[in-house]
Motif scaffolding. Structure first.
Motif, PDB file in Angstrom:
ATOM      1  N   PHE A 318       0.836  -1.204   0.000  1.00  0.00           N
ATOM      2  CA  PHE A 318       0.000   0.000   0.000  1.00  0.00           C
ATOM      3  C   PHE A 318       0.874   1.258   0.000  1.00  0.00           C
ATOM      4  CE2 PHE A 318      -2.853   3.233   1.800  1.00  0.00           C
ATOM      5  CZ  PHE A 318      -3.931   3.068   0.948  1.00  0.00           C
ATOM      6  N   ASP A 319       1.945   1.217   0.826  1.00  0.00           N
ATOM      7  CA  ASP A 319       2.835   2.387   0.883  1.00  0.00           C
ATOM      8  C   ASP A 319       3.517   2.603  -0.474  1.00  0.00           C
ATOM      9  OD1 ASP A 319       2.088   2.729   3.443  1.00  0.00           O
ATOM     10  OD2 ASP A 319       3.913   1.907   4.346  1.00  0.00           O
ATOM     11  N   LYS A 320       3.962   1.496  -1.080  1.00  0.00           N
ATOM     12  CA  LYS A 320       4.658   1.606  -2.369  1.00  0.00           C
ATOM     13  C   LYS A 320       3.714   2.205  -3.435  1.00  0.00           C
ATOM     14  CE  LYS A 320       7.169  -1.361  -5.436  1.00  0.00           C
ATOM     15  NZ  LYS A 320       7.087  -2.665  -6.018  1.00  0.00           N
ATOM     16  N   TYR A 321       2.490   1.685  -3.418  1.00  0.00           N
ATOM     17  CA  TYR A 321       1.485   2.165  -4.383  1.00  0.00           C
ATOM     18  C   TYR A 321       1.187   3.656  -4.152  1.00  0.00           C
ATOM     19  CZ  TYR A 321      -3.323   3.118  -5.889  1.00  0.00           C
ATOM     20  OH  TYR A 321      -4.449   3.695  -6.414  1.00  0.00           O
ATOM     21  N   THR A 322       1.036   4.027  -2.876  1.00  0.00           N
ATOM     22  CA  THR A 322       0.697   5.420  -2.561  1.00  0.00           C
ATOM     23  C   THR A 322       1.811   6.363  -2.999  1.00  0.00           C
ATOM     24  OG1 THR A 322      -0.560   4.592  -0.685  1.00  0.00           O
ATOM     25  CG2 THR A 322      -0.120   6.946  -0.705  1.00  0.00           C
ATOM     26  N   VAL A 323       3.071   5.948  -2.750  1.00  0.00           N
ATOM     27  CA  VAL A 323       4.198   6.798  -3.145  1.00  0.00           C
ATOM     28  C   VAL A 323       4.195   6.973  -4.672  1.00  0.00           C
ATOM     29  CG1 VAL A 323       6.729   6.843  -3.339  1.00  0.00           C
ATOM     30  CG2 VAL A 323       5.646   6.258  -1.158  1.00  0.00           C
ATOM     31  N   GLU A 324       4.004   5.872  -5.388  1.00  0.00           N
ATOM     32  CA  GLU A 324       4.041   5.946  -6.855  1.00  0.00           C
ATOM     33  C   GLU A 324       2.894   6.821  -7.387  1.00  0.00           C
ATOM     34  OE1 GLU A 324       4.010   2.108  -8.767  1.00  0.00           O
ATOM     35  OE2 GLU A 324       4.992   2.918 -10.570  1.00  0.00           O
ATOM     36  N   LYS A 325       1.710   6.592  -6.839  1.00  0.00           N
ATOM     37  CA  LYS A 325       0.551   7.372  -7.298  1.00  0.00           C
ATOM     38  C   LYS A 325       0.751   8.863  -6.994  1.00  0.00           C
ATOM     39  CE  LYS A 325      -3.358   7.179  -5.089  1.00  0.00           C
ATOM     40  NZ  LYS A 325      -4.603   6.691  -4.508  1.00  0.00           N
ATOM     41  N   ASN A 326       1.249   9.167  -5.788  1.00  0.00           N
ATOM     42  CA  ASN A 326       1.430  10.570  -5.415  1.00  0.00           C
ATOM     43  C   ASN A 326       2.504  11.257  -6.254  1.00  0.00           C
ATOM     44  OD1 ASN A 326      -0.639  10.599  -3.635  1.00  0.00           O
ATOM     45  ND2 ASN A 326       0.618  10.225  -1.824  1.00  0.00           N
ATOM     46  N   GLU A 327       3.499  10.477  -6.653  1.00  0.00           N
ATOM     47  CA  GLU A 327       4.539  11.060  -7.494  1.00  0.00           C
ATOM     48  C   GLU A 327       3.896  11.546  -8.802  1.00  0.00           C
ATOM     49  OE1 GLU A 327       7.763   8.392  -8.428  1.00  0.00           O
ATOM     50  OE2 GLU A 327       8.267   9.710 -10.133  1.00  0.00           O
ATOM     51  N   TRP A 328       3.045  10.721  -9.367  1.00  0.00           N
ATOM     52  CA  TRP A 328       2.405  11.088 -10.635  1.00  0.00           C
ATOM     53  C   TRP A 328       1.341  12.174 -10.455  1.00  0.00           C
ATOM     54  CZ3 TRP A 328       4.263  10.896 -15.224  1.00  0.00           C
ATOM     55  CH2 TRP A 328       5.345  10.039 -15.434  1.00  0.00           C
ATOM     56  N   LYS A 329       0.721  12.140  -9.281  1.00  0.00           N
ATOM     57  CA  LYS A 329      -0.250  13.211  -8.982  1.00  0.00           C
ATOM     58  C   LYS A 329       0.488  14.551  -8.978  1.00  0.00           C
ATOM     59  CE  LYS A 329      -3.779  14.029  -5.437  1.00  0.00           C
ATOM     60  NZ  LYS A 329      -4.349  13.531  -4.170  1.00  0.00           N
ATOM     61  N   GLY A 330       1.689  14.561  -8.412  1.00  0.00           N
ATOM     62  CA  GLY A 330       2.504  15.773  -8.369  1.00  0.00           C
ATOM     63  C   GLY A 330       2.927  16.216  -9.769  1.00  0.00           C
ATOM     64  N   ILE A 331       3.352  15.267 -10.576  1.00  0.00           N
ATOM     65  CA  ILE A 331       3.776  15.598 -11.949  1.00  0.00           C
ATOM     66  C   ILE A 331       2.597  16.193 -12.723  1.00  0.00           C
ATOM     67  CG2 ILE A 331       4.531  14.577 -14.168  1.00  0.00           C
ATOM     68  CD1 ILE A 331       6.242  12.625 -12.438  1.00  0.00           C
ATOM     69  N   LEU A 332       1.446  15.553 -12.559  1.00  0.00           N
ATOM     70  CA  LEU A 332       0.241  16.035 -13.242  1.00  0.00           C
ATOM     71  C   LEU A 332      -0.081  17.469 -12.817  1.00  0.00           C
ATOM     72  CD1 LEU A 332      -2.187  15.188 -15.058  1.00  0.00           C
ATOM     73  CD2 LEU A 332      -3.346  14.480 -12.981  1.00  0.00           C
ATOM     74  N   ARG A 333       0.007  17.727 -11.524  1.00  0.00           N
ATOM     75  CA  ARG A 333      -0.302  19.072 -11.029  1.00  0.00           C
ATOM     76  C   ARG A 333       0.680  20.105 -11.608  1.00  0.00           C
ATOM     77  NH1 ARG A 333      -3.905  21.328  -8.476  1.00  0.00           N
ATOM     78  NH2 ARG A 333      -4.965  19.397  -7.979  1.00  0.00           N
ATOM     79  N   ARG A 334       1.949  19.732 -11.647  1.00  0.00           N
ATOM     80  CA  ARG A 334       2.945  20.689 -12.178  1.00  0.00           C
ATOM     81  C   ARG A 334       2.692  20.957 -13.670  1.00  0.00           C
ATOM     82  NH1 ARG A 334       6.039  17.875  -8.589  1.00  0.00           N
ATOM     83  NH2 ARG A 334       7.077  16.529 -10.100  1.00  0.00           N
ATOM     84  N   ARG A 335       2.321  19.929 -14.409  1.00  0.00           N
ATOM     85  CA  ARG A 335       2.022  20.123 -15.836  1.00  0.00           C
ATOM     86  C   ARG A 335       0.818  21.057 -16.009  1.00  0.00           C
ATOM     87  NH1 ARG A 335       2.135  13.925 -18.134  1.00  0.00           N
ATOM     88  NH2 ARG A 335       4.383  13.597 -18.112  1.00  0.00           N
ATOM     89  N   ALA A 336      -0.222  20.781 -15.217  1.00  0.00           N
ATOM     90  CA  ALA A 336      -1.439  21.603 -15.336  1.00  0.00           C
ATOM     91  C   ALA A 336      -1.142  23.040 -14.943  1.00  0.00           C
ATOM     92  CB  ALA A 336      -2.548  21.019 -14.468  1.00  0.00           C
ATOM     93  N   GLU A 337      -0.373  23.205 -13.870  1.00  0.00           N
ATOM     94  CA  GLU A 337      -0.037  24.580 -13.437  1.00  0.00           C
ATOM     95  C   GLU A 337       0.751  25.300 -14.520  1.00  0.00           C
ATOM     96  OE1 GLU A 337      -0.083  23.831  -8.614  1.00  0.00           O
ATOM     97  OE2 GLU A 337       1.855  24.088  -9.620  1.00  0.00           O
ATOM     98  N   ALA A 338       1.657  24.591 -15.169  1.00  0.00           N
ATOM     99  CA  ALA A 338       2.459  25.194 -16.246  1.00  0.00           C
ATOM    100  C   ALA A 338       1.534  25.654 -17.372  1.00  0.00           C
ATOM    101  CB  ALA A 338       3.481  24.189 -16.768  1.00  0.00           C
ATOM    102  N   PHE A 339       0.564  24.818 -17.731  1.00  0.00           N
ATOM    103  CA  PHE A 339      -0.357  25.168 -18.827  1.00  0.00           C
ATOM    104  C   PHE A 339      -1.222  26.373 -18.442  1.00  0.00           C
ATOM    105  CE2 PHE A 339      -4.047  25.027 -21.512  1.00  0.00           C
ATOM    106  CZ  PHE A 339      -3.568  24.594 -22.747  1.00  0.00           C
ATOM    107  N   VAL A 340      -1.784  26.316 -17.240  1.00  0.00           N
ATOM    108  CA  VAL A 340      -2.694  27.393 -16.801  1.00  0.00           C
ATOM    109  C   VAL A 340      -1.936  28.720 -16.700  1.00  0.00           C
ATOM    110  CG1 VAL A 340      -4.149  28.182 -14.872  1.00  0.00           C
ATOM    111  CG2 VAL A 340      -4.255  25.791 -15.613  1.00  0.00           C
ATOM    112  N   GLU A 341      -0.728  28.650 -16.153  1.00  0.00           N
ATOM    113  CA  GLU A 341       0.083  29.871 -16.006  1.00  0.00           C
ATOM    114  C   GLU A 341       0.439  30.456 -17.382  1.00  0.00           C
ATOM    115  OE1 GLU A 341       3.272  29.477 -12.910  1.00  0.00           O
ATOM    116  OE2 GLU A 341       4.421  30.433 -14.535  1.00  0.00           O
ATOM    117  N   ALA A 342       0.875  29.589 -18.285  1.00  0.00           N
ATOM    118  CA  ALA A 342       1.265  30.061 -19.625  1.00  0.00           C
ATOM    119  C   ALA A 342       0.047  30.593 -20.379  1.00  0.00           C
ATOM    120  CB  ALA A 342       1.933  28.929 -20.399  1.00  0.00           C
ATOM    121  N   ALA A 343      -1.120  29.988 -20.164  1.00  0.00           N
ATOM    122  CA  ALA A 343      -2.349  30.479 -20.812  1.00  0.00           C
ATOM    123  C   ALA A 343      -2.659  31.885 -20.299  1.00  0.00           C
ATOM    124  CB  ALA A 343      -3.509  29.531 -20.521  1.00  0.00           C
ATOM    125  N   GLY A 344      -2.490  32.078 -19.004  1.00  0.00           N
ATOM    126  CA  GLY A 344      -2.737  33.390 -18.409  1.00  0.00           C
ATOM    127  C   GLY A 344      -1.839  34.456 -19.031  1.00  0.00           C
TER     128      GLY A 344
END
Ligand code: PLP
Length: 414
Positions: A318-344
């Motif tokens: 469970f811990d391994k899965y959570t770490v992996e999922k959260n890593e990708w959740k973070g990457i996704l957030r950074r990508r979205a923030e980059a897009f939203v910021e650049a759109a602004g």
């Protein structure tokens, strides 16, 4: 003589799936120009920066270590009991509503939506969802002889349009004895919108008010396909506890999917979770869902169910899965923030993004704009009222670069 052999209800216009068609064009462009020069923001799946599908090691390691017969055997129609327990515990994650809850396994969230629509609406009924919506809702409803009607998702200032939701709900309920509404939240596809807890309060107060008429049946389906990639920790699940103490003529379901949260897209596994304040109504739901399961696909993917329950029951996994999922959740957030910021920065109009795999851009000529963007090697999916950019599939660097190019192309169509 007619060239048609299908029955009347099975006659549909032959049209290519818009998403797969544009994704195919992106693949051709990659072959021609190299992947570094192409932005393929078409498919709704997590990809690494090179465009390779992310399949969690913590998930597929468990599957590959499983004895063949544990993958090969049938599962019970309801689903493996340990899977159903794991789903309920991880899905509500401390925010379980005070209600009688029943869960039945399905092939993906799609299967759950099918069960909900088929069993909780009558033939000819309108089903209410937002004007920005996942198009298979229409496919599933029309196959069953139901119809999708919409309310405006956003107010002028970019919040949930409670007023239009109420107005459309009342109009339809005046014509029907029952009304199902589908809210895809958090991290809606295609806009990335998440209904806030305050907006939920208003929606629920309204639905409970409508349910005061004992002749009407109120049905809420929450499509949570992207919930694992929304908000901090489990904050986007807090609204589930608000769905407690329901009147008997109000029934709530959630369409659970392992496609995104476990990256098990192709294994086809999900569940329909239904709850009511009344035990008989909850039991009746289970019987109806089991009947639909038997009638449509018999049972779900046993190997996938074992993976979910093993991860839930083994702390290390469970811990391994959570770490992996959260890593990708973070990457996704950074990508979205980059897009939203650049759109602004370039004044590119986007719909209010909160969470998830997609950002959408409203426009009048989505097909023409999507087509013109392919000339710039940016591939976006055209929708009824705009174009969709899948931040889940594009590197942060490309997410930052794309808005300026999109803006330039969109301006040509003004
Ligand atoms: N709901 C929405 C909004 C989706 O985007 C998807 C998948 O793309 C689903 C439900 C169902 O996915 P699956 O059937 O793979 O679980």
């Amino acid at each position: 003589m007619s060239n048609s052999m299908v029955a009347k209800h099975a006659k549909w216009p032959a049209k290519a799936d818009a998403i797969f068609a544009i994704a195919g064009k992106a693949q051709e462009a990659i072959k021609q120009h190299g992947k570094e020069n192409v932005t393929n923001s078409t498919l709704g799946a997590l990809m690494d920066d090179e465009g390779k599908l992310i399949a969690f090691d913590s998930v597929f390691g468990v599957l590959k270590d499983m004895p063949n017969e544990e993958i090969s055997a049938y599962a019970p129609i309801a689903g493996m009991p340990q899977y159903l327990e794991a789903v309920e515990e991880t899905f509500f994650a401390g925010y379980k509503p005070d209600a009688h809850i029943r869960t039945v396994a399905t092939p993906g969230g799609t299967g759950a939506i099918k069960i909900a629509m088929w069993n909780y609406t009558e033939e000819g009924d309108e089903i209410l969802t937002s004007d920005w919506y996942w198009s298979p809702y229409k496919t599933i409803s029309e196959e069953a002889g139901r119809e999708i009607s919409t309310f405006k998702l956003f107010t002028e200032d970019g919040n949930f349009n409670t007023e239009d939701f109420k107005k459309r709900f009342k109009e339809i309920l005046a014509k029907q004895d029952r009304l199902m509404t589908i809210l895809n939240t958090p991290a809606q596809n295609p806009t990335g919108y998440s209904i806030s807890d305050e907006e939920w309060d208003e929606i629920l107060a309204f639905l409970k008010e409508e349910a005061k008429n004992p002749d009407k049946k109120i049905v809420l389906l929450v499509d949570t396909a992207y919930i694992d990639f929304a908000g901090q920790d489990n904050e986007r699940r807090a609204f589930f506890t608000k769905l407690s103490d329901l009147p008997d003529n109000m029934f709530v379901m959630a369409a659970f999917s392992t496609s995104k949260g476990y990256t098990m897209y192709g294994l086809r596994l999900g569940a329909i979770i239904g709850w009511s304040g009344n035990q008989e109504i909850a039991d009746e739901f289970r019987v109806a869902a089991l009947h639909s399961g038997r009638a449509n696909w018999s049972n779900g993917n046993r190997g996938g169910m074992n993976v979910v329950s093993e991860i839930y029951n083994n702390k290390d996994l469970f811990d391994k899965y959570t770490v992996e999922k959260n890593e990708w959740k973070g990457i996704l957030r950074r990508r979205a923030e980059a897009f939203v910021e650049a759109a602004g920065k370039v004044d590119l109009e986007i719909l209010p993004y909160r969470d998830g795999f997609f950002v959408s851009l409203p426009c009048n000529k989505p097909y023409e704009i999507s087509d013109a963007l392919t000339q710039k090697n940016i591939f976006m999916v055209p929708l009824a009222k705009g174009v969709r950019f899948a931040v889940c599939a594009v590197s942060e660097e490309k997410c930052r670069k794309a808005p300026a190019i999109i803006k330039e192309v969109m301006d040509q169509f003004k």
